[in-house]
Design an enzyme around this catalytic site. Structure first.
Site, mmCIF file in Angstrom:
data_model
loop_
_atom_site.group_PDB
_atom_site.id
_atom_site.type_symbol
_atom_site.label_atom_id
_atom_site.label_comp_id
_atom_site.label_asym_id
_atom_site.label_seq_id
_atom_site.Cartn_x
_atom_site.Cartn_y
_atom_site.Cartn_z
ATOM 1 N N ASP A 111 -2.035 5.785 -5.258
ATOM 2 C CA ASP A 111 -2.369 4.901 -4.147
ATOM 3 C C ASP A 111 -2.653 3.479 -4.614
ATOM 4 O O ASP A 111 -3.728 3.184 -5.123
ATOM 5 C CB ASP A 111 -3.591 5.481 -3.433
ATOM 6 C CG ASP A 111 -3.976 4.715 -2.186
ATOM 7 O OD1 ASP A 111 -3.354 3.673 -1.904
ATOM 8 O OD2 ASP A 111 -4.896 5.163 -1.491
ATOM 9 N N ASP A 134 0.812 -1.212 0.000
ATOM 10 C CA ASP A 134 0.000 0.000 0.000
ATOM 11 C C ASP A 134 0.851 1.271 0.000
ATOM 12 O O ASP A 134 1.466 1.604 1.008
ATOM 13 C CB ASP A 134 -0.900 -0.041 1.242
ATOM 14 C CG ASP A 134 -1.826 1.134 1.347
ATOM 15 O OD1 ASP A 134 -1.953 1.886 0.374
ATOM 16 O OD2 ASP A 134 -2.436 1.296 2.418
#
Length: 506
Positions: free
Chosen positions: A287, A100
């Site tokens: 992201d 992430d």
């Protein structure tokens, strides 16, 4: 951003399960994490509905100058993620994690997690079985948009493929309340963001890879394979890039605020026509932990209208347009400053000097991110959106009647409480290209790239890949470019030069 306790309960869909496929070191000094994809079933979407039942449908967040970690609170892991396998301890204990770029901590369930259902359904780290474990004990907690974890820090060796990161600080999660992590296909999260947003200021795994000389170049890159018919889901490359993963040259933009991989973004175009929303500049975050493309409600509503996405009717929005639409139009034609219009007609209590919050609600308590329930806030935000929409149509020389009809239609296209909007699978060929301007270059997304398909055959559904997320100034307006964008464009995270690069994926 990951966007978090400010809860953006988005949650859609088709997702790619990034399981660890293979790690390999090449002669160029790079290490590769092979990614595999699996489709999510409808359970995650149902879980998100349950999780967000008590939440507000549209939100705006005010983040202070020191609110970097606040964006993490908005994150929602129920839509689509990429996963890989790591191990912690000696001998190694294996876990599946989300890689992430929108967060910075590593956490996995702890054997000391006794009362959370999520812990019972996932592997747990057992410190007593590791010869390299070192006690830490510092408390930790992370709040997400649809979930939270709490626990304590420990130190141990972390294995990523053939790389062994020594003395890595990570969180043993002893509490995982809610349903989010119960239905999740992953065990934990490995953050690839900057240390500035790391809870407890723990050094991210990526930092220690560099510090311990495990990686030659301070760069990593993502290639996500969007071809559903191929087994290979993509690849995460540590230490460089694979030239076979992209076409042409990357367009690089500098990181504007360390924490997230945040950069400046220009205007958004729908069918080649500028919207003007980001003419004065917007911020964006690359992201990998978010599947969709999130942006301000104002512009997402315009996009969903253009692609025929069906949301829910906002009566508050329609009421404002019915009662004040003509007044707003007249004031814009008289060249009144747009940011002062809503206060001038009495719908907002400020004159715009704090910046326009393009959402239906605004948060006044930045520390606790509590949502305001006032009707006045909703009317103010609806007015602000109407100003932007009417401005956009005036630039296209539309008639007044057509402009007001268009704005009323946009009210009907406001995203549903889930944040998702359905589209007709049979109408892809009629939908416009949506484009983002980054580093002076226009990056196009075709309908087949921004529409996500859930299910197969007669029960298949098509979902808009655009969801609403409102972040108030000074942090916003903010865009989150998740897998919808990163699937089309190979993404380079250049830590050494503090920049992000995009090129068409091969």
């Amino acid at each position: 951003m990951k966007i978090y306790s400010r809860t953006v309960a988005v949650s859609l869909i088709v997702s790619f399960l990034l399981c660890f496929s293979a790690f390999a070191e090449r002669n160029d000094g790079t290490f590769r994490v092979g990614l595999k994809k699996l489709k999510l079933d409808s359970k995650n979407r149902l879980a998100a509905r349950v999780e967000s039942k008590q939440e507000k449908p549209l939100r705006a967040y005010r983040l202070g100058d020191s609110g970097d970690a606040d964006v993490v609170v908005l994150k929602n892991y129920l839509d689509a993620q990429y996963y890989g396998e790591i191990a912690i301890g000696t001998p190694p204990q294996k876990f599946t994690v989300v890689f992430d770029t929108g967060s910075s901590n590593l956490w996995v369930p702890s054997s000391k997690c006794y009362f959370s259902l999520a812990c019972l359904l996932h592997p747990k780290y057992k410190s007593s079985r590791s010869s390299t474990y070192e006690k830490n004990g510092k408390a930790a907690a992370i709040h997400y948009g649809t979930g939270a974890i709490a626990g304590f820090f420990s130190n141990d060796a972390v294995t990523v493929g053939d790389l062994v990161v020594k003395d890595q600080e990570f969180i043993e999660a002893t509490k995982e309340p809610g349903i989010t992590f119960v239905v999740a296909k992953f065990d934990g999260i490995l953050g690839l963001g900057f240390q500035e947003i790391s809870v407890g200021k723990a050094a991210p795994v990526w930092y220690n890879m560099l510090k311990q000389g495990l990686i030659k170049e301070p760069v990593f890159s993502f290639w996500l394979n969007r071809n559903a018919d191929e087994e290979e889901g993509g690849e995460l490359v540590f230490g460089g890039v694979d030239p076979n993963h992209f076409k042409g040259k990357h367009t690089y933009v500098p990181v504007t605020q360390k924490g997230y991989w945040q950069f400046d973004m220009g205007d958004v175009l729908i069918g080649g026509a500028p919207t003007g929303f980001c003419e004065s500049g917007c911020s964006a975050i690359a992201d990998s932990g978010t599947s969709l493309l999130a942006g301000p409600t104002t512009i997402i509503t315009m996009i969903n209208h253009a692609i025929g996405a069906a949301g829910v009717v906002s009566q508050q929005c329609k009421t404002v347009v019915d009662q004040y639409g003509q007044t707003i139009l007249d004031l814009l034609l008289s060249e009144t400053q747009p940011k002062k219009i809503c206060s001038q007609i009495g719908l907002c209590t400020f004159d715009g000097t704090r910046g326009v919050s393009m959402g239906i609600e605004s948060v006044v308590d930045k520390e606790n991110a509590k949502l305001s329930n006032g009707v006045g806030d909703a009317a103010c935000s609806a007015c602000e959106m109407a100003v932007v929409w009417i401005q956009s149509q005036l630039r296209q020389n539309m008639t007044q009647e057509r402009i007001l009809n268009y704005v009323n239609e946009l009210c009907e296209r406001l995203p549903s409480p889930m944040g998702e909007s359905a589209v007709d699978c049979a109408q892809l060929s009629t939908m416009p290209t949506v484009s983002l301007t980054i580093g002076g270059k226009v990056f196009d997304l075709a309908p087949e790239e921004y529409v996500l398909k859930v299910g197969e055959g007669p029960v298949a559904q098509c979902i808009s890949g655009f969801i609403a997320l409102d972040v108030a100034p000074p942090r916003g307006p903010l865009w989150i470019l998740g897998d919808v964008f990163m699937g089309k464009y190979h993404t380079v995270f250049d830590f050494g030069n503090e920049q992000v690069g995009f090129a068409e994926a091969a």
